[in-house]
Design a protein around this motif. Sequence first.
Motif, PDB file in Angstrom:
ATOM      1  N   GLU A 211      52.259  70.966  -8.121  1.00 42.27           N
ATOM      2  CA  GLU A 211      53.425  71.814  -7.819  1.00 42.27           C
ATOM      3  C   GLU A 211      54.640  70.971  -7.448  1.00 42.27           C
ATOM      4  O   GLU A 211      55.777  71.291  -7.811  1.00 42.27           O
ATOM      5  CB  GLU A 211      53.087  72.789  -6.688  1.00 42.27           C
ATOM      6  N   PHE A 212      54.428  69.877  -6.729  1.00 38.95           N
ATOM      7  CA  PHE A 212      55.497  68.955  -6.340  1.00 38.95           C
ATOM      8  C   PHE A 212      56.202  68.399  -7.577  1.00 38.95           C
ATOM      9  O   PHE A 212      57.422  68.256  -7.611  1.00 38.95           O
ATOM     10  CB  PHE A 212      54.882  67.828  -5.504  1.00 38.95           C
ATOM     11  N   TRP A 213      55.423  68.100  -8.608  1.00 41.18           N
ATOM     12  CA  TRP A 213      55.992  67.557  -9.850  1.00 41.18           C
ATOM     13  C   TRP A 213      56.603  68.615 -10.757  1.00 41.18           C
ATOM     14  O   TRP A 213      57.681  68.417 -11.307  1.00 41.18           O
ATOM     15  CB  TRP A 213      54.899  66.837 -10.659  1.00 41.18           C
ATOM     16  N   THR A 214      55.893  69.721 -10.937  1.00 43.21           N
ATOM     17  CA  THR A 214      56.235  70.670 -12.014  1.00 43.21           C
ATOM     18  C   THR A 214      56.850  71.979 -11.532  1.00 43.21           C
ATOM     19  O   THR A 214      57.422  72.719 -12.336  1.00 43.21           O
ATOM     20  CB  THR A 214      54.977  71.020 -12.833  1.00 43.21           C
ATOM     21  N   GLY A 215      56.696  72.276 -10.224  1.00 39.84           N
ATOM     22  CA  GLY A 215      57.166  73.554  -9.713  1.00 39.84           C
ATOM     23  C   GLY A 215      56.197  74.698  -9.982  1.00 39.84           C
ATOM     24  O   GLY A 215      56.464  75.843  -9.603  1.00 39.84           O
ATOM     25  N   LYS A 216      55.068  74.412 -10.617  1.00 38.00           N
ATOM     26  CA  LYS A 216      54.068  75.442 -10.943  1.00 38.00           C
ATOM     27  C   LYS A 216      52.885  75.340  -9.993  1.00 38.00           C
ATOM     28  O   LYS A 216      52.359  74.248  -9.749  1.00 38.00           O
ATOM     29  CB  LYS A 216      53.565  75.272 -12.381  1.00 38.00           C
ATOM     30  N   GLN A 217      52.442  76.481  -9.481  1.00 40.00           N
ATOM     31  CA  GLN A 217      51.343  76.503  -8.517  1.00 40.00           C
ATOM     32  C   GLN A 217      50.061  76.982  -9.210  1.00 40.00           C
ATOM     33  O   GLN A 217      49.970  78.132  -9.624  1.00 40.00           O
ATOM     34  CB  GLN A 217      51.681  77.433  -7.351  1.00 40.00           C
ATOM     35  N   PRO A 218      49.073  76.098  -9.366  1.00 40.41           N
ATOM     36  CA  PRO A 218      47.840  76.505 -10.047  1.00 40.41           C
ATOM     37  C   PRO A 218      46.984  77.422  -9.176  1.00 40.41           C
ATOM     38  O   PRO A 218      47.092  77.431  -7.953  1.00 40.41           O
ATOM     39  CB  PRO A 218      47.104  75.181 -10.293  1.00 40.41           C
TER      40      PRO A 218
ATOM     41  N   LYS B 216      56.940  61.300  -6.902  1.00 41.65           N
ATOM     42  CA  LYS B 216      57.713  61.979  -7.949  1.00 41.65           C
ATOM     43  C   LYS B 216      58.928  61.129  -8.271  1.00 41.65           C
ATOM     44  O   LYS B 216      59.640  60.682  -7.365  1.00 41.65           O
ATOM     45  CB  LYS B 216      58.142  63.370  -7.467  1.00 41.65           C
ATOM     46  N   VAL B 217      59.153  60.901  -9.557  1.00 41.85           N
ATOM     47  CA  VAL B 217      60.270  60.064 -10.017  1.00 41.85           C
ATOM     48  C   VAL B 217      61.435  60.965 -10.421  1.00 41.85           C
ATOM     49  O   VAL B 217      61.299  61.825 -11.284  1.00 41.85           O
ATOM     50  CB  VAL B 217      59.847  59.184 -11.212  1.00 41.85           C
TER      51      VAL B 217
ATOM     52  N   TYR C 112      55.219  66.054 -19.220  1.00 35.23           N
ATOM     53  CA  TYR C 112      55.103  65.305 -17.972  1.00 35.23           C
ATOM     54  C   TYR C 112      54.097  64.171 -18.159  1.00 35.23           C
ATOM     55  O   TYR C 112      52.908  64.416 -18.375  1.00 35.23           O
ATOM     56  CB  TYR C 112      54.626  66.219 -16.837  1.00 35.23           C
ATOM     57  N   LYS C 113      54.584  62.953 -18.081  1.00 34.98           N
ATOM     58  CA  LYS C 113      53.702  61.779 -18.141  1.00 34.98           C
ATOM     59  C   LYS C 113      53.306  61.433 -16.711  1.00 34.98           C
ATOM     60  O   LYS C 113      54.143  60.992 -15.912  1.00 34.98           O
ATOM     61  CB  LYS C 113      54.422  60.613 -18.821  1.00 34.98           C
ATOM     62  N   LEU C 114      52.033  61.635 -16.375  1.00 38.83           N
ATOM     63  CA  LEU C 114      51.536  61.485 -15.016  1.00 38.83           C
ATOM     64  C   LEU C 114      50.299  60.595 -15.014  1.00 38.83           C
ATOM     65  O   LEU C 114      49.701  60.336 -16.056  1.00 38.83           O
ATOM     66  CB  LEU C 114      51.181  62.858 -14.429  1.00 38.83           C
TER      67      LEU C 114
ATOM     68  N   ALA D  48      47.101  72.103 -16.126  1.00 41.79           N
ATOM     69  CA  ALA D  48      48.051  72.167 -17.238  1.00 41.79           C
ATOM     70  C   ALA D  48      47.708  73.319 -18.184  1.00 41.79           C
ATOM     71  O   ALA D  48      48.590  74.086 -18.600  1.00 41.79           O
ATOM     72  CB  ALA D  48      48.045  70.844 -17.998  1.00 41.79           C
ATOM     73  N   GLN D  49      46.417  73.449 -18.486  1.00 41.23           N
ATOM     74  CA  GLN D  49      45.987  74.530 -19.377  1.00 41.23           C
ATOM     75  C   GLN D  49      46.259  75.890 -18.743  1.00 41.23           C
ATOM     76  O   GLN D  49      46.727  76.828 -19.408  1.00 41.23           O
ATOM     77  CB  GLN D  49      44.490  74.380 -19.677  1.00 41.23           C
TER      78      GLN D  49
END
Length: 269
Positions: free
Chosen positions: A249-256, A89-90, A2-4, A24-25
Amino acid sequence: MYKLAVFGNPIEHSLSPTIHAMFAQQTGVNVKYTKELAPIDAFTQTANNFIQQGGLGFNITVPFKIDAFNFATQRTRNAQTAGAVNTIKVEGNTCIGENTDGVGLVNDLTKNLGIDLRDKVILILGSGGATRGILLPLLEQNPTRVMIANRTASKATTLANDFSEYGKTCGFGLEKIKSKPVDIIINATSASLDGKMLTIPNGVANGAICYDLMYGKITPFMTWAKVNNASMVIDGLGMLVEQAAAAFEFWTGKQPNTRSIIDTIRARS
């Protein structure tokens, strides 16, 4: 990958790359997140260049949130009501605009601080873009009412009317604030940036939860709240991390998991 990025002017102070590197980590998502200084009159060109280079999403900070609103080809309900966008989000040729500020504030209050906003009387100081960005998520928590107080009373009244369909709101001038305790006071003015405190009755803070959207230092509002017997005094660091988490989460679907990251950043400052 993901380039952000985050776009702003100035941008050097931004903690976003640090926060998103932690996300990310923690989640195992491969992310490259950079700070991008956009010329004041060239946000659209800068954003388009980033997308052409493979950018899949970006955050937007001062002074480009209105530019980002206009740049988005599709907008979420939060973004539409806020009239500003802080996350894009693109997806192919579509740029989806979101505003995560209000969600970030509500998540910090409810999840991190354990505050139930239902049936609470909330006083917001200021009626600018910051207030507009947090109103809908606050009203969705079903408080008794949200009062907006501003130096220029007509701005507060107009903003309250704009959001009256979502819950009980009212707006008035700062001089109309009663010396009567409320449940929560949110400082959304620029006074903290200027190192100043608004002239409001001390009694309104007695027993209240006082939250300043500013972070990184003890503000005059926070000092005033402590002196006037607030039950809790908080800065906006938790909101910063939570709005970033909502964007991630909006970009990746993952909730930190945000709690540990808030603690780590606070310990560093």
